[in-house]
Structures are given as structure tokens and as C-alpha cells.
Design an enzyme around this catalytic site. Structure first.
Site, PDB file in Angstrom:
ATOM      1  N   ARG A 129       0.805  -1.223   0.000  1.00 27.97           N
ATOM      2  CA  ARG A 129       0.000   0.000   0.000  1.00 27.97           C
ATOM      3  C   ARG A 129       0.839   1.275   0.000  1.00 27.97           C
ATOM      4  O   ARG A 129       0.327   2.367  -0.188  1.00 27.97           O
ATOM      5  CB  ARG A 129      -0.966  -0.001   1.199  1.00 27.97           C
ATOM      6  CG  ARG A 129      -2.161  -0.924   0.978  1.00 27.97           C
ATOM      7  CD  ARG A 129      -2.962  -1.141   2.245  1.00 27.97           C
ATOM      8  NE  ARG A 129      -2.293  -2.049   3.171  1.00 27.97           N
ATOM      9  CZ  ARG A 129      -2.797  -2.425   4.339  1.00 27.97           C
ATOM     10  NH1 ARG A 129      -3.943  -1.955   4.753  1.00 27.97           N
ATOM     11  NH2 ARG A 129      -2.127  -3.262   5.116  1.00 27.97           N
TER      12      ARG A 129
ATOM     13  N   LYS B 246      33.697  24.881   0.840  1.00 27.81           N
ATOM     14  CA  LYS B 246      33.730  23.424   0.711  1.00 27.81           C
ATOM     15  C   LYS B 246      35.083  22.888   1.155  1.00 27.81           C
ATOM     16  O   LYS B 246      36.120  23.438   0.751  1.00 27.81           O
ATOM     17  CB  LYS B 246      33.492  23.040  -0.755  1.00 27.81           C
ATOM     18  CG  LYS B 246      33.416  21.541  -0.972  1.00 27.81           C
ATOM     19  CD  LYS B 246      33.956  21.110  -2.326  1.00 27.81           C
ATOM     20  CE  LYS B 246      35.457  20.970  -2.297  1.00 27.81           C
ATOM     21  NZ  LYS B 246      36.024  20.380  -3.502  1.00 27.81           N
TER      22      LYS B 246
ATOM     23  N   ASN C 197      -6.750  -5.954  18.664  1.00 27.22           N
ATOM     24  CA  ASN C 197      -5.413  -6.519  18.841  1.00 27.22           C
ATOM     25  C   ASN C 197      -4.411  -5.532  18.246  1.00 27.22           C
ATOM     26  O   ASN C 197      -4.477  -5.207  17.065  1.00 27.22           O
ATOM     27  CB  ASN C 197      -5.365  -7.865  18.104  1.00 27.22           C
ATOM     28  CG  ASN C 197      -3.945  -8.380  17.930  1.00 27.22           C
ATOM     29  OD1 ASN C 197      -3.045  -8.033  18.690  1.00 27.22           O
ATOM     30  ND2 ASN C 197      -3.758  -9.211  16.916  1.00 27.22           N
TER      31      ASN C 197
ATOM     32  N   GLY D 107      -7.973  -6.654  13.981  1.00 25.92           N
ATOM     33  CA  GLY D 107      -8.580  -7.833  14.584  1.00 25.92           C
ATOM     34  C   GLY D 107      -9.254  -7.425  15.894  1.00 25.92           C
ATOM     35  O   GLY D 107      -8.716  -6.619  16.651  1.00 25.92           O
TER      36      GLY D 107
ATOM     37  N   ARG E 230      47.603  42.025 -11.748  1.00 28.95           N
ATOM     38  CA  ARG E 230      46.520  42.533 -12.586  1.00 28.95           C
ATOM     39  C   ARG E 230      47.150  43.410 -13.654  1.00 28.95           C
ATOM     40  O   ARG E 230      48.290  43.867 -13.503  1.00 28.95           O
ATOM     41  CB  ARG E 230      45.525  43.328 -11.745  1.00 28.95           C
ATOM     42  CG  ARG E 230      46.133  44.557 -11.113  1.00 28.95           C
ATOM     43  CD  ARG E 230      45.175  45.241 -10.144  1.00 28.95           C
ATOM     44  NE  ARG E 230      45.788  46.458  -9.612  1.00 28.95           N
ATOM     45  CZ  ARG E 230      45.469  47.003  -8.452  1.00 28.95           C
ATOM     46  NH1 ARG E 230      44.556  46.429  -7.674  1.00 28.95           N
ATOM     47  NH2 ARG E 230      46.040  48.092  -8.050  1.00 28.95           N
TER      48      ARG E 230
ATOM     49  N   TYR F 250      33.690  32.076  -3.026  1.00 33.39           N
ATOM     50  CA  TYR F 250      33.711  30.616  -3.055  1.00 33.39           C
ATOM     51  C   TYR F 250      35.088  30.157  -2.590  1.00 33.39           C
ATOM     52  O   TYR F 250      36.110  30.483  -3.214  1.00 33.39           O
ATOM     53  CB  TYR F 250      33.430  30.046  -4.458  1.00 33.39           C
ATOM     54  CG  TYR F 250      33.742  28.558  -4.472  1.00 33.39           C
ATOM     55  CD1 TYR F 250      33.001  27.676  -3.672  1.00 33.39           C
ATOM     56  CD2 TYR F 250      34.818  28.046  -5.199  1.00 33.39           C
ATOM     57  CE1 TYR F 250      33.324  26.334  -3.614  1.00 33.39           C
ATOM     58  CE2 TYR F 250      35.138  26.693  -5.148  1.00 33.39           C
ATOM     59  CZ  TYR F 250      34.383  25.845  -4.348  1.00 33.39           C
ATOM     60  OH  TYR F 250      34.707  24.513  -4.269  1.00 33.39           O
TER      61      TYR F 250
ATOM     62  N   GLN G 234      11.645 -15.628   6.627  1.00 32.58           N
ATOM     63  CA  GLN G 234      10.390 -16.291   6.268  1.00 32.58           C
ATOM     64  C   GLN G 234      10.377 -16.371   4.738  1.00 32.58           C
ATOM     65  O   GLN G 234      10.364 -15.338   4.060  1.00 32.58           O
ATOM     66  CB  GLN G 234       9.193 -15.484   6.776  1.00 32.58           C
ATOM     67  CG  GLN G 234       7.865 -16.186   6.533  1.00 32.58           C
ATOM     68  CD  GLN G 234       6.656 -15.282   6.793  1.00 32.58           C
ATOM     69  OE1 GLN G 234       6.747 -14.053   6.774  1.00 32.58           O
ATOM     70  NE2 GLN G 234       5.509 -15.891   7.035  1.00 32.58           N
TER      71      GLN G 234
HETATM   72  C1  UD1 Z   1      -2.479  -7.967  12.259  1.00 27.34           C
HETATM   73  C2  UD1 Z   1      -3.314  -8.879  13.164  1.00 27.34           C
HETATM   74  C3  UD1 Z   1      -4.556  -8.137  13.661  1.00 27.34           C
HETATM   75  C4  UD1 Z   1      -4.122  -6.845  14.347  1.00 27.34           C
HETATM   76  C5  UD1 Z   1      -3.220  -6.010  13.463  1.00 27.34           C
HETATM   77  C6  UD1 Z   1      -2.634  -4.862  14.248  1.00 27.34           C
HETATM   78  C7  UD1 Z   1      -2.976 -11.132  12.328  1.00 27.34           C
HETATM   79  C8  UD1 Z   1      -3.537 -12.241  11.521  1.00 27.34           C
HETATM   80  N1  UD1 Z   1      -3.733 -10.034  12.418  1.00 27.34           N
HETATM   81  O1  UD1 Z   1      -3.263  -7.659  11.119  1.00 27.34           O
HETATM   82  O2  UD1 Z   1      -5.277  -8.924  14.571  1.00 27.34           O
HETATM   83  O3  UD1 Z   1      -5.275  -6.090  14.714  1.00 27.34           O
HETATM   84  O4  UD1 Z   1      -2.108  -6.806  12.972  1.00 27.34           O
HETATM   85  O5  UD1 Z   1      -1.911  -3.982  13.416  1.00 27.34           O
HETATM   86  O6  UD1 Z   1      -1.903 -11.260  12.894  1.00 27.34           O
HETATM   87  N2  UD1 Z   1       4.130 -10.271   8.358  1.00 27.34           N
HETATM   88  C9  UD1 Z   1       5.151 -11.163   8.109  1.00 27.34           C
HETATM   89  N3  UD1 Z   1       4.880 -12.286   7.412  1.00 27.34           N
HETATM   90  C10 UD1 Z   1       3.637 -12.590   6.978  1.00 27.34           C
HETATM   91  C11 UD1 Z   1       2.580 -11.686   7.229  1.00 27.34           C
HETATM   92  C12 UD1 Z   1       2.864 -10.530   7.934  1.00 27.34           C
HETATM   93  O7  UD1 Z   1       6.310 -10.914   8.494  1.00 27.34           O
HETATM   94  O8  UD1 Z   1       3.472 -13.651   6.369  1.00 27.34           O
HETATM   95  C13 UD1 Z   1       4.420  -9.069   9.118  1.00 27.34           C
HETATM   96  C14 UD1 Z   1       4.177  -7.792   8.342  1.00 27.34           C
HETATM   97  O9  UD1 Z   1       5.353  -7.336   7.709  1.00 27.34           O
HETATM   98  C15 UD1 Z   1       3.719  -6.822   9.413  1.00 27.34           C
HETATM   99  C16 UD1 Z   1       3.118  -7.710  10.475  1.00 27.34           C
HETATM  100  O10 UD1 Z   1       3.546  -9.026  10.216  1.00 27.34           O
HETATM  101  O11 UD1 Z   1       4.836  -6.132   9.962  1.00 27.34           O
HETATM  102  C17 UD1 Z   1       1.583  -7.658  10.506  1.00 27.34           C
HETATM  103  O12 UD1 Z   1       1.092  -8.113   9.264  1.00 27.34           O
HETATM  104  P1  UD1 Z   1      -0.133  -7.393   8.569  1.00 27.34           P
HETATM  105  O13 UD1 Z   1      -0.423  -8.098   7.299  1.00 27.34           O
HETATM  106  O14 UD1 Z   1       0.091  -5.929   8.497  1.00 27.34           O
HETATM  107  O15 UD1 Z   1      -1.292  -7.739   9.603  1.00 27.34           O
HETATM  108  P2  UD1 Z   1      -2.632  -6.959   9.775  1.00 27.34           P
HETATM  109  O16 UD1 Z   1      -3.568  -7.315   8.690  1.00 27.34           O
HETATM  110  O17 UD1 Z   1      -2.358  -5.528   9.997  1.00 27.34           O
HETATM  111 CA    CA Z   2      -0.519  -3.878   9.578  1.00 27.67          CA
END
Ligand code: UD1
Ligand code: CA
Length: 486
Positions: A35, A371, A190, A157, A460, A386, A91
Site C-alpha cells: 500500500r 567546501k 489486537n 482484529g 593585474r 567561493y 520467512q
Molecule cells: C495484524 C493482526 C490483527 C491486528 C493487526 C494490528 C494477524 C492475523 N492479524 O493484522 O489482529 O489487529 O495486525 O496492526 O496477525 N508479516 C510477516 N509475514 C507474513 C505476514 C505478515 O512478516 O506472512 C508481518 C508484516 O510485515 C507486518 C506484520 O507481520 O509487519 C503484521 O502483518 P499485517 O499483514 O500488516 O497484519 P494486519 O492485517 O495488519
Molecule cells: Ca498492519
């Protein structure tokens, strides 16, 4: 990259929170960040002079983390810039937040407290992490989720509490299908920050399944699993929900920046710095400012800039990685990579470039560019000059429009100017060239040869006066008029 001061987070240079043997902190950073619509990964976008990901890392370290683990994508594009400050887990595919934590399993031991948080929540305070770990350990919980009650909980969440106040589960709302109409009315969310018992977390992760609307492995799904194993799952509500503002797009980045900037301003003001107009003043997180310094409007202090006490910076000054001493004045100037000594005066309208050293009590005035030069104590370059690649002694004055010709088209050459030298206006110094102590130049000189100590350099064309010129010219013009048009 070194990890140091940030906002009201303590600095590694002046720690305010004593380091305790704290939890392992796992920072999830392997998501896509689409995004932002950017060629730069989201977590490398700068916030007040440091990349987004640096902020939670600094908060974790200030909170006394025993180690910080960044869960990065394939190739580790983000974590690399932190050097040995952090450990990295990879990951391979973004299969969800539970899968991301699984990737860090090798860094987690049974019996230790693990804090998990997202990489895109830069405003989280170390005090909050300390308090979360304290509550979690004090209650002997298997998991303690940091929650917040939001006016507008969309996108987050939602927290479903059991009748006894413990946390039952989280329902996700990003894709339709996970939450019911009734659950969507819940305003407690959350924040994405958890404290876990390491062993309980590792065991529960093995049971998480992806049978949900997004087909992902959700980290909050470990909570009902832990409950089924008769373990305690708590929610800890955060009093200031702005702390967990997440950066998903550039609109949120600007909102978060405003809050981070206000925290930085307040830290300096409470330490004795006057910021005349905070709204027009940009101060990066690593900047250090002494007491009784005054920052005038439309001023930016960027990077690793330091300003000594009693100095006045601005209005309209930009300082990038500059080191300014005490009681200096910098007005309407652009200063990058320069050292400005005590009681030095700069501007208005001056440009100081990298490698410039202005020693105590010296002056660089109006429309002057310097500089990679060393200006001795008390020396002055007052107007329209300068000066590049020059070493200048003490008590010297360079007249208006003294210019170093330091570049012959192939190479840069140095100019050496002694102490108590006075160049007259419009002196061009063709480098390499040396002016001894107590030397002078004549106005309009192009100096190509060294001037020995105590001498005057004149270089000069000689002046020739043409006597009676005006008279003869008048006569010529009169004759032309008398002849009239043909
Ligand atoms: C997540 C929570 C949600 C909470 C919110 C708060 C879950 C399923 N949901 O949603 O309950 O309200 O955060 O901001 O956890 N990331 C990874 N690997 C992945 C997916 C994500 O490293 O496979 C990392 C992302 O880079 C990010 C973080 O995890 O830093 C959160 O992931 P994101 O997709 O933003 O979760 P939300 O939909 O915001
Ligand atoms: Ca997020």
C-alpha cells in the site's frame, strides 16, 4: 547502522532506562507493504531521520531486550542494515503472522518471555514493552496481548473476551468472512503486540491452521489453542492507543511522523531548548541540542546534527550532519557535513559543504560557499566568495569576491593561506598556491604564484589613462549630428 536516540526513547548515548535482562523481542517484517506504492520496501521509508524498522528495534533495545530478532523476507533485505545489533530469521513466503513467528522459532527458548510485534508500529514506547512483560510475567500467563480501544476499529482484529475478562480469541476483519456482524461492533482491538511464554508459544504454533478467509496462518489463533491447554491468556489494554498506529500507506506515515516529531520537540524543549515555532521546525531523532539553544522558524536539523548550548539556529536554516559549537549563529543557511565552532557566525545566505571546519569565532557571511576548507580562529569570509579545498590560518580576512580556482578541469588542488592575511576584493587564487603569513593581495588580482610572508601580491593589468577622452568623444558625437541623417 548504529541504533541510538529516538524521540523520547532513551539514547544509547544517555540511557534513561536501566537495562534489565529482558525478553526476546521478535519483530515481524516479512510482509509486502504494497500500500506504500513504492520501489523502496515499506520498512525502509524514513521517519524523522531513521528507517521505520529502526524505531521498534530501538524501542526493544531500550526496553532491555536480551535479543532482537527481525523476521525478514528472502535474502534479508531489511535486517542487513542493522549489522550485529539484531538477529535475522528468514520467512521464505508470507504465509501469515503465525508462520512469520515460526520462522523465528530457532531463536526462541522454552522458559523465556518472548515479545512479538509488527515492524510497522514505530511509535511504540519502551515503557509499554516493559510494562507488558511485567504484567505477563507477574500473572504467569502463557500469552498476554496488548490491546487498545479505538473509536474507529476498522481493519484491526477484534478482541473477544471471556466472561471472566481473559481473552478468548481474536477475530480478523481484513477479509470478509472471518468476523460476524456482532463481532464487528467490538471496539477493543489486537495491537499486534504480544508477550508469550516461549515454550507455550512454540507448542501452540504447531497447531495453527489456515482455514480462514485469507487462507493464512494467523498468529492470534494461538490464543484459543493455549486456552484449550488450560493456559492463561490475558489482554493488557494500552492507555494511549496512538502508540500502536501502524504505517500501511503514506497518509499514515505523515500522521505518525507528526506525532514522532512532536515527541522529539518536547524532549528538547523540556531539556531547555527554545523552539520558537515547532510547526515549522523539523528535527530528526538523532539530533542533539544543548540547553539554551534557540531554534528559529523554518529550520531543519537533520541526520546526526549537534548544536551546542546558547547557539541560535535559523530562521530558515537547514543543517544536515552538522556539528555546531556553543553560542554560534546560523541564519538563512544550508549546512551539510560541516563543523561550526564556538561563537562562529554564519549567513545570512551561506552554503557550507562537507569537510568545512570553521574554527572558534570565525565568520562566513553573505552569499559565501565553503567546501572542504579549514578556516582558522577569528578569520572572516564576509561576502560573495567561493572557498574550496583551502587551509586558512587565524585572524585572516578574505575580501569580498575572493575565489579559489581549485579545479583545473581534471583535479582539485589546495590553496594555503596563512595567518593575518588580507586579500583585497576580487582576488582569484589559482590553486595550488600558497599565501604566507601577513600577506596581502591587491584588488582584482589573479594570484597564480606563491606570496612570501609579509609581501603584497599584485597580479593585474596595469592601468592606462587616456587623457582628453571625454572631450574628443563629445566632438565626434557633435560632428555626427551636424552631418545629419543622409
Ligand atoms: C495484524 C493482526 C490483527 C491486528 C493487526 C494490528 C494477524 C492475523 N492479524 O493484522 O489482529 O489487529 O495486525 O496492526 O496477525 N508479516 C510477516 N509475514 C507474513 C505476514 C505478515 O512478516 O506472512 C508481518 C508484516 O510485515 C507486518 C506484520 O507481520 O509487519 C503484521 O502483518 P499485517 O499483514 O500488516 O497484519 P494486519 O492485517 O495488519
Ligand atoms: Ca498492519
Amino acid at each position: 547502522m548504529t541504533v541510538a536516540a529516538c524521540g523520547d526513547l532513551p539514547s544509547t548515548r544517555s540511557p534513561t532506562i536501566p537495562a534489565v535482562s529482558g525478553p526476546v523481542v521478535v519483530i515481524l517484517a516479512a510482509g509486502q507493504g504494497t500500500r506504500m506504492r513504492s520501489a523502496t520496501p515499506k520498512l525502509l521509508h524514513p521517519l524523522c531521520g531513521r528507517p521505520l524498522l529502526w524505531w521498534p528495534v530501538a524501542a526493544a533495545q531500550a526496553a532491555g531486550a536480551s535479543k532482537v530478532v527481525i523476521v525478514d523476507g528472502p535474502g534479508g533485505p531489511l535486517a542487513g542494515s542493522f549489522g550485529d545489533q539484531v538477529e535475522t530469521a528468514i520467512q521464505e513466503q508470507p504465509l501469515g503472522t503465525a508462520d512469520a513467528v515460526k520462522a523465528a522459532a530457532g531463536h526462541i527458548d522454552h522458559g523465556e518471555t518472548v515479545i512479538v510485534l509488527a515492524g510497522d508500529v514505530p511509535l511504540l514506547r519502551p515503557e509499554t514493552l516493559i510494562e507488558l512483560a511485567r504484567v505477563h510475567e507477574h500473572e504467569g500467563a502463557a500469552a498476554t496481548m496488548l490491546t487498545a480501544v479505538l473509536e474507529d476499529p476498522r481493519g484491526y482484529g477484534r478482541v473477544v473476551r471471556a466472561p471472566d475478562g481473559t481473552v478468548e480469541r481474536v477475530v480478523e476483519t481484513k477479509a470478509s468472512g472471518d468476523a460476524s456482524e456482532l463481532e464487528l461492533l467490538i471496539r477493543e482491538v489486537n495491537t499486534g503486540v504480544f508477550a508469550f511464554d516461549g515454550g507455550a508459544l512454540l507448542e501452540a504454533l504447531a497447531h495453527v491452521r489456515s482455514d480462514n478467509a485469507q487462507g493464512e496462518l494467523y498468529l492470534p489463533d494461538v490464543l484459543p489453542i493455549l486456552r484449550r491447554h488450560e493456559r492463561t491468556v490475558l489482554g493488557h489494554e494500552l492507555p494511549d492507543p496512538t502508540e500502536t498506529l501502524g504505517v500501511n500507506d503514506r497518509v499514515a506515515l505523515a500522521e505518525v511522523r507528526a506525532i514522532a516529531q512532536r515527541r522529539i520537540h518536547e524532549r528538547h524543549m523540556l531539556a531547555g531548548v527554545t523552539i520558537v515555532d515547532p510547526a515549522s521546525t523539523v528535527i530528526d531523532v538523532d539530533v542533539e541540542i544543548g540547553a539554551d539553544a534557540e531554534i528559529e522558524p523554518f529550520t531543519s536539523l537533520r541526520g546526526t546534527t549537534t548544536v551546542g548550548s546558547g547557539s541560535v539556529i535559523g530562521p530558515n536554516a537547514t543543517l544536515i550532519d552538522a556539528a555546531v559549537g556553543e553560542r554560534a549563529t546560523i541564519v538563512h543557511a544550508y549546512v551539510t557535513g560541516a563543523e561550526v565552532g564556538d561563537r562562529v557566525s554564519v549567513g545570512p545566505f551561506a552554503y557550507l559543504r562537507p569537510g568545512t571546519i570553521l574554527r572558534e569565532g570565525s565568520k562566513v557571511g553573505t552569499f559565501v560557499e565553503v567546501k572542504n576548507s579549514d578556516l582558522g580562529a577569528g578569520s572572516k569570509i564576509p561576502h560573495l566568495s567561493y572557498i574550496g579545498d583551502a587551509d586558512i590560518g587565524e585572524g585572516t580576512n578574505l575580501g569580498a569576491s575572493t575565489i579559489t580556482a581549485n579545479y583545473d578541469g581534471y583535479r582539485k588542488h589546495r590553496t594555503t593561506i596563512g595567518a593575518r592575511v588580507k586579500t583585497s576584493v576580487d582576488t582569484t587564487l589559482v590553486a595550488p598556491v600558497k599565501l604566507g603569513d601577513d600577506t596581502y593581495t591587491a584588488a582584482g588580482s589573479v594570484i597564480t604564484k606563491d606570496i612570501p610572508e609579509g609581501a603584497l601580491g599584485v597580479a593585474r593589468a596595469h592601468q592606462r589613462n587616456v587623457e582628453g577622452y571625454a572631450e574628443r568623444r563629445r566632438e565626434r558625437e557633435q560632428a555626427a549630428r551636424d552631418g545629419g541623417p543622409q
